[in-house]
Design an enzyme around this catalytic site. Structure first.
Site, PDB file in Angstrom:
ATOM      1  N   ALA A 171       4.372   4.206   2.917  1.00 21.74           N
ATOM      2  CA  ALA A 171       3.972   2.936   2.306  1.00 21.74           C
ATOM      3  C   ALA A 171       4.101   1.835   3.342  1.00 21.74           C
ATOM      4  O   ALA A 171       4.691   2.028   4.418  1.00 21.74           O
ATOM      5  CB  ALA A 171       4.836   2.626   1.091  1.00 21.74           C
ATOM      6  N   LYS A 172       3.542   0.700   3.051  1.00 18.97           N
ATOM      7  CA  LYS A 172       3.693  -0.471   3.922  1.00 18.97           C
ATOM      8  C   LYS A 172       3.330  -1.706   3.117  1.00 18.97           C
ATOM      9  O   LYS A 172       2.568  -1.636   2.138  1.00 18.97           O
ATOM     10  CB  LYS A 172       2.784  -0.366   5.152  1.00 18.97           C
ATOM     11  N   GLY A 173       3.874  -2.836   3.532  1.00 18.94           N
ATOM     12  CA  GLY A 173       3.558  -4.090   2.879  1.00 18.94           C
ATOM     13  C   GLY A 173       3.457  -5.199   3.898  1.00 18.94           C
ATOM     14  O   GLY A 173       3.802  -5.029   5.077  1.00 18.94           O
TER      15      GLY A 173
ATOM     16  N   VAL B  14       0.851  -1.189   0.000  1.00 13.94           N
ATOM     17  CA  VAL B  14       0.000   0.000   0.000  1.00 13.94           C
ATOM     18  C   VAL B  14       0.884   1.235   0.000  1.00 13.94           C
ATOM     19  O   VAL B  14       1.844   1.317   0.779  1.00 13.94           O
ATOM     20  CB  VAL B  14      -0.936   0.014   1.235  1.00 13.94           C
TER      21      VAL B  14
END
Length: 549
Positions: A238-240, A193
């Site tokens: 962001a992040k995952g 994201v």
């Protein structure tokens, strides 16, 4: 902190199959199961009225229900619960119709084994969750609530507010990878994201945990936007993540899964686009695999595609301990502001992973008496102080704090309520809530984890006069040193540990003082002040770049 067992309602009137399934599920560790067994549909209804279940294992041939009606009667009573049908060879057509009607799977009774049974249950729960609950995340709701509160205070332009409520880009992938057992392939969900693209490349970690979903990753990406803006770093958030328990995978399985994840998201990551980093359940080895996979795809080595990688591959000195060190810098500033002498202070640290262990270490080095620590297995309390060297040696040997002989073993909930000067939260989200906030008894609450305090609890903490170091400020040391690593990678020039720590200290203390000044000027709490400070920077960037087309 630890994921609870999956709650299973087993509806089976054949005692042989019932005992078989109970035995198979009892032998599973990841996930574990809490099984309730009944032999009538009426008894299943009674059980559903008393408690919620994650999945129902349903035999269609029951004494008190017609086979073609059994599934639909149960579906009507529990529309949001995953259902797996158990059937014999002669009832496959009936089971198939149940699947067409909404059941998640069916199992042939004479072929049931532990691997297939556990996988079927887990996939059924995953599909139900993916269908109805990806965005329905308490963590994402909290992140939005915090943002809206700050946006209201600063009268943020409604057009900008609407643009920031949801991430600009969110991608979900079903990741298939081969297990070590020959012929066994697993499929799990992976996410990436990107919240704001106007600030430069996006930046954020990758989390491997069985509780990961789209809403959680979106919340973490939103917090990363505010974190980078507050630190004045040239990144959006962001992040995952991958919804998997990394403890359930071997090293080779983790490598295959990580490379699959990288290939699935390779079009939206890169040193000028989106730079991943370690988070819960990942480490520098995982980053090395991502860097290698990306580099092989483009045809040359790209160290700056990730941060938090090994130093020998271009990682930065000080990155591993950066979050804990940054948290300690904020605690020092908060203690100075409150007039506390750290050498006379006590601390409790929830979490003893990378962030928690380093925080405990730095607290001890600054003269603070660490009286309690915890991990997923237990919490350890010693009013006379814990020996951090001894704790780390125990964990290195035993993996968890469980069995450590140097203190009394208590629950994580009890640790949160211990009288102390500093309470450091370095575990998971939603730890301080409206249910326990009145029993929190500290002077400084330092958030090393993301989202550990709910909005309702924030108000009570403020009323109690507890000084909160909010997550977007207190745990920003990790992304700050990740920024240093990215700069070093782009320039092919390495800094010393002393240079890294000096720069980190300057940025963290500057952010603390700006946040404190904003809180005093606005007459608000530190979390809201930090958000306002970050929002002001993001608002300027969004308005200056405009809307295209």
């Amino acid at each position: 902190m630890e994921m609870r067992p999956l709650r299973v309602l087993l509806v089976e009137d054949n005692p042989v199959y019932r005992r078989l399934i109970e035995k198979l599920l009892a032998g599973s560790q990841y996930p574990s199961f809490d099984v309730t067994s009944v032999d009538r549909l009426s008894a299943a209804f009674d059980s559903l009225d008393r408690q919620a279940f994650d999945v129902v294992l349903l035999d269609l041939l029951l004494p008190d229900s017609e086979p073609h009606e059994t599934f639909f009667r149960l579906r009507g009573r529990a529309p949001d619960t995953a259902i797996v049908i158990q059937t014999g060879f002669d009832d496959v057509t009936l089971a198939s119709k149940a699947v067409e009607g909404g059941a998640q799977d069916y199992l042939i009774k004479d072929r049931i084994g532990r691997v297939g049974l556990v996988r079927s249950i887990r996939y059924a729960v995953e599909r139900m969750r993916a269908r109805s609950a990806e965005w329905a995340s308490g963590m994402f709701h909290l992140a939005q609530q915090q943002f809206l509160k700050a946006a209201y205070i600063v009268e943020l332009d409604d057009n900008v507010r609407q643009r920031l409520l949801f991430p600009e880009r969110a991608q979900v992938a079903a990741l298939s990878f081969r297990r070590d057992q020959h012929g066994q392939v697993e499929t799990v969900f992976g996410y990436r994201v990107q919240h704001v693209l106007a600030m430069g490349p996006t930046k954020g970690g990758i989390r491997y945990h069985q509780g990961v979903d789209l809403g959680e990753v979106a919340a973490l990406a939103m917090w990363m936007t505010w974190k980078c803006a507050l630190m004045r770093l040239p990144f959006g958030g962001a992040k995952g993540g991958i919804r998997i328990n990394p403890l359930d995978l071997s090293r080779t399985e983790l490598q295959r899964l990580t490379r699959r994840y990288t290939l699935s998201f390779i079009d939206i990551i890169g040193p000028d686009m989106d730079i991943p980093a370690p988070d819960m359940g990942t480490n520098e080895q995982v980053m090395a695999w991502i860097m290698d996979t990306y580099s092989r795809r483009v045809g040359y080595t790209v160290p700056a595609v990730v941060t938090g990688k090994p130093v020998v591959l271009g990682g930065s000195q000080g990155r591993t301990e950066a979050t804990g060190r940054g948290l300690m810098y904020c605690i020092v500033e908060a203690a100075r502001h409150l007039g506390l002498d750290l050498r006379q202070c006590t601390a409790a640290v929830q979490g003893f992973g990378n962030v928690g262990a380093h925080t405990a270490r730095f607290l001890e080095e600054n003269g603070v008496k660490v009286i309690a620590v915890s991990d997923v297995s237990t919490a350890v309390h010693n009013p006379g102080g814990l020996d951090i060297d001894d704790l780390e040696a125990h964990v290195a040997k035993r993996r968890f704090l469980e069995g450590y002989p140097g203190g009394e073993h208590i629950t994580n909930s009890e640790l949160l309520e211990l009288p102390c000067d500093i309470l450091a939260l370095a575990a998971l989200q939603n730890q301080v809530t409206i249910d326990n906030v009145q029993r929190i008894n500290c002077k400084i609450l330092a958030e090393g984890a993301n989202g550990p305090t709910t909005l309702e609890a924030d108000e009570v903490l403020s009323e109690k006069g507890i000084f909160v170091l909010p997550d977007i400020l207190a745990n920003a040391g990790g992304v700050t040193v990740s920024y240093f690593e990215w700069v070093q990678g782009m320039q092919n020039f390495m800094w010393t540990l002393e240079e890294v720590n000096t720069r980190l200290h300057a940025i963290m203390t500057d952010a603390f003082r700006r946040t404190l000044t904003r809180a005093e000027r606005e007459g608000t709490d530190m979390r809201t002040a930090a958000l306002i400070e970050a929002l002001d920077r993001v608002r300027q960037a969004e308005l200056l770049r405009g809307l295209f087309p």
